[in-house]
Design a protein around this motif. Structure first.
Motif, PDB file in Angstrom:
ATOM      1  N   GLU A 135       0.989  -1.127  -0.031  1.00 17.50           N
ATOM      2  CA  GLU A 135       0.247   0.167   0.002  1.00 17.50           C
ATOM      3  C   GLU A 135       1.044   1.064   0.400  1.00 17.50           C
ATOM      4  OE1 GLU A 135      -2.705  -0.293   3.505  1.00 17.50           O
ATOM      5  OE2 GLU A 135      -3.921  -1.971   2.572  1.00 17.50           O
ATOM      6  N   SER A 153      -7.675   2.306   3.374  1.00 19.96           N
ATOM      7  CA  SER A 153      -7.246   0.988   4.312  1.00 19.96           C
ATOM      8  C   SER A 153      -7.928   0.461   4.879  1.00 19.96           C
ATOM      9  CB  SER A 153      -5.984   1.151   3.763  1.00 19.96           C
ATOM     10  OG  SER A 153      -5.345  -0.504   4.609  1.00 19.96           O
ATOM     11  N   LYS A 155      -6.511  -2.261   7.077  1.00 12.98           N
ATOM     12  CA  LYS A 155      -5.637  -2.666   7.680  1.00 12.98           C
ATOM     13  C   LYS A 155      -5.290  -1.789   7.976  1.00 12.98           C
ATOM     14  CE  LYS A 155      -1.334  -4.846   7.085  1.00 12.98           C
ATOM     15  NZ  LYS A 155       0.079  -5.847   5.762  1.00 12.98           N
ATOM     16  N   ASN A 156      -4.588  -0.094   7.458  1.00 11.69           N
ATOM     17  CA  ASN A 156      -3.506   0.820   7.848  1.00 11.69           C
ATOM     18  C   ASN A 156      -4.793   1.720   8.464  1.00 11.69           C
ATOM     19  OD1 ASN A 156      -1.455  -1.031   7.767  1.00 11.69           O
ATOM     20  ND2 ASN A 156      -1.292   0.040   5.944  1.00 11.69           N
ATOM     21  N   LYS A 157      -6.072   1.916   7.889  1.00 10.34           N
ATOM     22  CA  LYS A 157      -6.795   2.956   8.398  1.00 10.34           C
ATOM     23  C   LYS A 157      -6.486   4.252   7.660  1.00 10.34           C
ATOM     24  CE  LYS A 157      -8.758  -0.674  10.739  1.00 10.34           C
ATOM     25  NZ  LYS A 157     -10.053  -1.079   9.485  1.00 10.34           N
ATOM     26  N   LYS A 162      -2.892   0.517  -3.980  1.00 14.30           N
ATOM     27  CA  LYS A 162      -2.476  -0.546  -3.745  1.00 14.30           C
ATOM     28  C   LYS A 162      -2.195  -1.476  -4.756  1.00 14.30           C
ATOM     29  CE  LYS A 162      -4.461  -3.415  -0.771  1.00 14.30           C
ATOM     30  NZ  LYS A 162      -5.766  -4.687   0.196  1.00 14.30           N
ATOM     31  N   ALA A 185      -9.388  -5.967  -1.237  1.00 15.19           N
ATOM     32  CA  ALA A 185      -8.348  -6.914  -0.580  1.00 15.19           C
ATOM     33  C   ALA A 185      -7.445  -7.242  -1.122  1.00 15.19           C
ATOM     34  CB  ALA A 185     -10.063  -8.120   0.046  1.00 15.19           C
ATOM     35  N   ASP A 186      -7.202  -7.774  -0.935  1.00 17.25           N
ATOM     36  CA  ASP A 186      -5.754  -8.783  -1.722  1.00 17.25           C
ATOM     37  C   ASP A 186      -6.406  -9.669  -2.438  1.00 17.25           C
ATOM     38  OD1 ASP A 186      -3.701  -7.070  -0.622  1.00 17.25           O
ATOM     39  OD2 ASP A 186      -3.455  -8.510   1.198  1.00 17.25           O
ATOM     40  N   GLY A 212      -3.610 -13.823   3.430  1.00 16.02           N
ATOM     41  CA  GLY A 212      -4.811 -12.606   2.402  1.00 16.02           C
ATOM     42  C   GLY A 212      -5.039 -13.224   1.415  1.00 16.02           C
TER      43      GLY A 212
END
Length: 306
Positions: A135, A153, A155-157, A162, A185-186, A212
């Motif tokens: 990301e 994101s 994940k990282n907010k 990505k 999503a991945d 993921g």
């Protein structure tokens, strides 16, 4: 226009562009004709009162345009700084980078001399690859703008885009995808890129991935290998916990090479955090990936067949 001595200093010092003089020379001979062809076509496509080529000449020749773009990608130098360095107006630098960056992005990742990978291709039997998503933080869309939340994101907010990176078993870069909003999503990103289609029913290969991507293994006949599932979520027996940790660490130690490949990408400051327009992120990511893979091939020799 930058002087000959300054131009020679930029080319000769790899710390400035991240590329050797030999690679820069190859870029000039390859990308230069494409840029001149596009420039000529643009001049001929509009109505004119003077002949094509008449009028003022460029103060920034193609070599300087390429060098300005490389410095911008490598160090994230602003257009104002580059304009002062090259002795031109800021708008000239902006236009130059906007013209050269797509040409660099379209080159793809260098596998061997003269062989490049621009899309996910069907791999060769017996090869091992590693995939992972990375990301890059971007500016938040303005309030009230449509789809403002899709860049956040999970994940990282934070607001980010990505990209999916594919390396060989030694961490050499093979492919880098265009940018997608970080809310994707991945596993969804991999499916959109056609990874399942390329692997399902294809040759026997091994693609290492993190948790993921769990679920792709079943869709690709076991060709995508992810960390083992935890069978006991509560109160696992001691013997199982020991086996699980051993398997997880063994998989992680093989997959770590892709993290090294991503780290080499993030050494280019344009990918550390992007302050420009999000629409340019795909070109920026793929341009850096193509340049990095070209330098890796020139330094270490051809990648393993993929």
């Amino acid at each position: 226009m930058v002087g000959n001595r300054s131009r020679a200093a930029i080319v000769s010092d790899r710390r400035i562009t991240g590329l050797s003089a030999e690679v820069i020379a190859e870029l000039v001979s390859e990308v230069g004709p494409l840029w001149h062809e596009r420039h000529q076509a643009r001049l001929e496509s509009r109505p004119r009162k003077r002949a094509v080529g008449a009028g003022a000449k460029h103060r920034l020749v193609f070599v300087d345009r390429l060098l300005a773009t490389l410095v911008h990608l490598r160090h994230g130098a602003t257009h104002d700084v580059l304009a002062c360095w090259f002795g031109v107006d800021r708008s000239t630098i902006t236009r130059a980078i906007g013209e050269v960056r797509p040409l660099l992005a379209a080159r793809g990742c260098t596998i061997t001399a003269g062989v490049r990978l621009r899309t996910l291709a069907r791999p060769s039997s017996g090869q091992t690859g590693i995939i992972d998503g990375t990301e890059i933080r971007v500016r938040r869309p303005a309030a009230g703008r449509k789809d403002r939340e899709k860049f956040i994101s999970g994940k990282n907010k934070q607001n980010a885009v990505k990209a999916m990176v594919l390396t060989d078993a030694s961490g050499r870069l093979l492919f880098c995808s265009p940018a997608q909003p970080a809310s994707c999503a991945d596993i969804t990103h991999a499916r959109r890129l056609g990874l399942v289609k390329h692997l399902a029913g294809g040759p026997a290969v091994e693609i290492l991935a993190d948790a993921g991507y769990q679920g792709l293994g079943a869709q690709t006949g076991g060709r995508v290998v992810t960390p083992p599932h935890r069978k006991f979520k509560k109160n696992p027996p001691d013997w199982y916990e020991e086996i699980y940790e051993r398997q997880r660490k063994a998989h992680s130690s093989r997959r770590i090479r892709v993290e090294h490949g991503i780290a080499h990408l993030k050494n280019w400051r344009a990918l550390a955090r992007h302050h420009g327009r999000r629409e340019h992120m795909s070109d920026t990511i793929q341009a850096v990936a193509g340049l990095l893979s070209h330098q890796q091939t020139a330094t270490h020799g051809p990648c393993q067949p993929h």
